[in-house]
Design an enzyme around this catalytic site. Structure first.
Site, short mmCIF file in Angstrom:
data_model
loop_
_atom_site.label_atom_id
_atom_site.label_comp_id
_atom_site.label_asym_id
_atom_site.label_seq_id
_atom_site.Cartn_x
_atom_site.Cartn_y
_atom_site.Cartn_z
N CYS A 197 0.82 -1.22 0.00
CA CYS A 197 0.00 0.00 0.00
C CYS A 197 0.85 1.26 0.00
O CYS A 197 0.45 2.28 -0.56
CB CYS A 197 -0.93 -0.01 1.21
SG CYS A 197 -2.30 -1.16 1.05
N CYS A 354 13.96 3.40 -5.37
CA CYS A 354 12.57 3.79 -5.15
C CYS A 354 12.41 4.07 -3.65
O CYS A 354 13.37 4.49 -3.00
CB CYS A 354 11.61 2.71 -5.64
SG CYS A 354 11.76 1.12 -4.80
#
Length: 396
Positions: A197, A354
């Site tokens: 998420c 990332c």
């Protein structure tokens, strides 16, 4: 599946309890006896986040006598978009303490047990001991398998939920009467193939729907009311406002769980643990650098002693929140569409990063498949960089 009540009734309700739970007492399927069962119930919730928040609030309001909360995290500002049990006043506090504070305000008749630990194979048996029912409100595959295995060993049911973007799922698992999580997902996905998420996002109101549905199943299991979700999996698509349901049965020949694997929430280790006898999970071939190594390489590049292309594959808004100096932004979508692949010099080394590592690993594999041999990614992503190198930035 219709099941007998999970919990025996407690002694008579007090006058205060009769007043508080009056709307339950006039519901024939619950009534005073069902309320006494709720009062006597011990329900453990693993995770006080998006799913755990509404589940804990509604179970506390319903009068579950003892609620346990397992979580080793603290409340962050980014949690408040969906984790409604927490608030501005508890930022930086342990999530267990924040949740306990809110529950005490909502229903002081409920006893809360805080477990400020990360659930592992080493402590799961101890933590689950003595609970009637477990709710899985976690957000990673390793812990989900661990909860399912620990509940199977303990002989207790557990209610599971999962959310991502606009989609949600939930069910009830109980090895003694039906399927478990391993029957739904026999083998975990490959590392990096499914975003969490934090990376893919989630509609803030979606956990309210799924967490509340989990609380409904808990009440039904405790009181014996209605038909539980055991043997069924419900999925919800918020974009179309549609629910679907699929049947689920125990997988033929699946061996029973006999011990807890030391997975510690790591998908790669879970995959190895789930492999059939004689079958090995494919070894990873993902070149990487640590945050300290990247810091040294950046210093060398600054001095003209090294040359490489540092690429941030996150979204633009994420780069505004936290960044590694000297990185250029090329979101992962460009790699997946192929549009960005032609923009790289095959003769120049590429270092990708990332937020936590899964998206950069995906970009690495795509770049290597396109013929770029000298490419690596940052272990742990920006979060590792902030923790190990640049503590002045704030994690997001």
């Amino acid at each position: 599946m219709d099941l007998p009540p999970l919990v025996a009734p407690a002694p008579e309700l007090t006058d205060a309890e009769l007043r508080r739970y009056a709307r339950h007492l006039c519901v024939p399927e619950i009534g005073e006896e069902g309320q006494r069962r709720l009062k006597n119930a011990r329900v453990l919730c693993v995770g006080a986040g998006g799913l755990g928040s509404p589940a804990l609030l509604y179970l506390a309001a319903a009068g579950v006598g003892t609620l346990g909360i397992v979580d080793d995290d603290t409340v962050d500002e980014s949690n408040l978009q969906r984790q409604v049990i927490h608030g501005q006043a508890t930022l930086g506090s342990p999530k267990t303490a924040s949740a306990a504070r809110r529950i005490a305000d909502l229903n002081p008749l409920v006893r809360v047990v805080e477990v400020r630990e990360r659930l592992t194979s080493g402590n799961a048996e101890r933590i689950l001991a003595g609970w009637d029912l477990v709710l899985d409100g976690t957000d990673n595959f390793g812990t989900r398998y661990l909860i399912s295995d620990a509940c199977e060993l303990a002989g207790v049911p557990h209610v599971w939920g999962s959310i991502l973007r606009f989609d949600g799922q939930y069910s009830v698992f109980w090895a003694a009467h039906g399927p478990t999580y391993r029957d739904l997902y026999p083998v975990p996905p490959a590392p990096g193939s499914v975003p969490n998420c934090a990376e893919a996002g989630v509609l803030g109101v979606l956990p309210g729907l799924l967490g509340t549905a989990m609380a409904v199943e808990a009440v039904k299991l405790v009181t014996g009311a209605g038909t539980t979700m055991l043997g069924r999996v419900s999925t919800y698509d918020a974009l179309s406002a549609r629910w679907w349901e699929i049947p689920l049965a125990p997988a033929p020949g699946r061996p029973p769980v006999t011990l807890l694997r030391d997975v510690d929430g790591d998908i790669g280790e879970v995959a190895a643990a789930c492999a059939a006898p004689g079958e090995q999970a494919a070894p990873g071939d993902v070149p990487s650098v640590t945050a300290a190594e990247l810091a040294a390489l950046l210093a060398e590049r600054e001095r003209g002693e090294a040359d490489f292309d540092l690429v941030d594959v996150r979204e633009p808004y994420e780069a505004r929140l936290a960044a590694i100096p000297g990185a250029r932004l090329v979101p992962l979508a460009g790699f997946e569409s192929g549009e960005a692949l032609a923009r790289f010099d095959p003769s120049r080394r590429v270092l990708l990063h990332c937020k936590a590592g899964s998206r950069s690993e995906r970009a690495l594999r795509l770049l290597r498949a396109a013929g770029h041999a000298d490419v690596a990614h940052l272990e742990g992503g920006v979060l590792a960089w902030i923790e190990q190198v640049d503590q002045g930035q704030r994690p997001y």
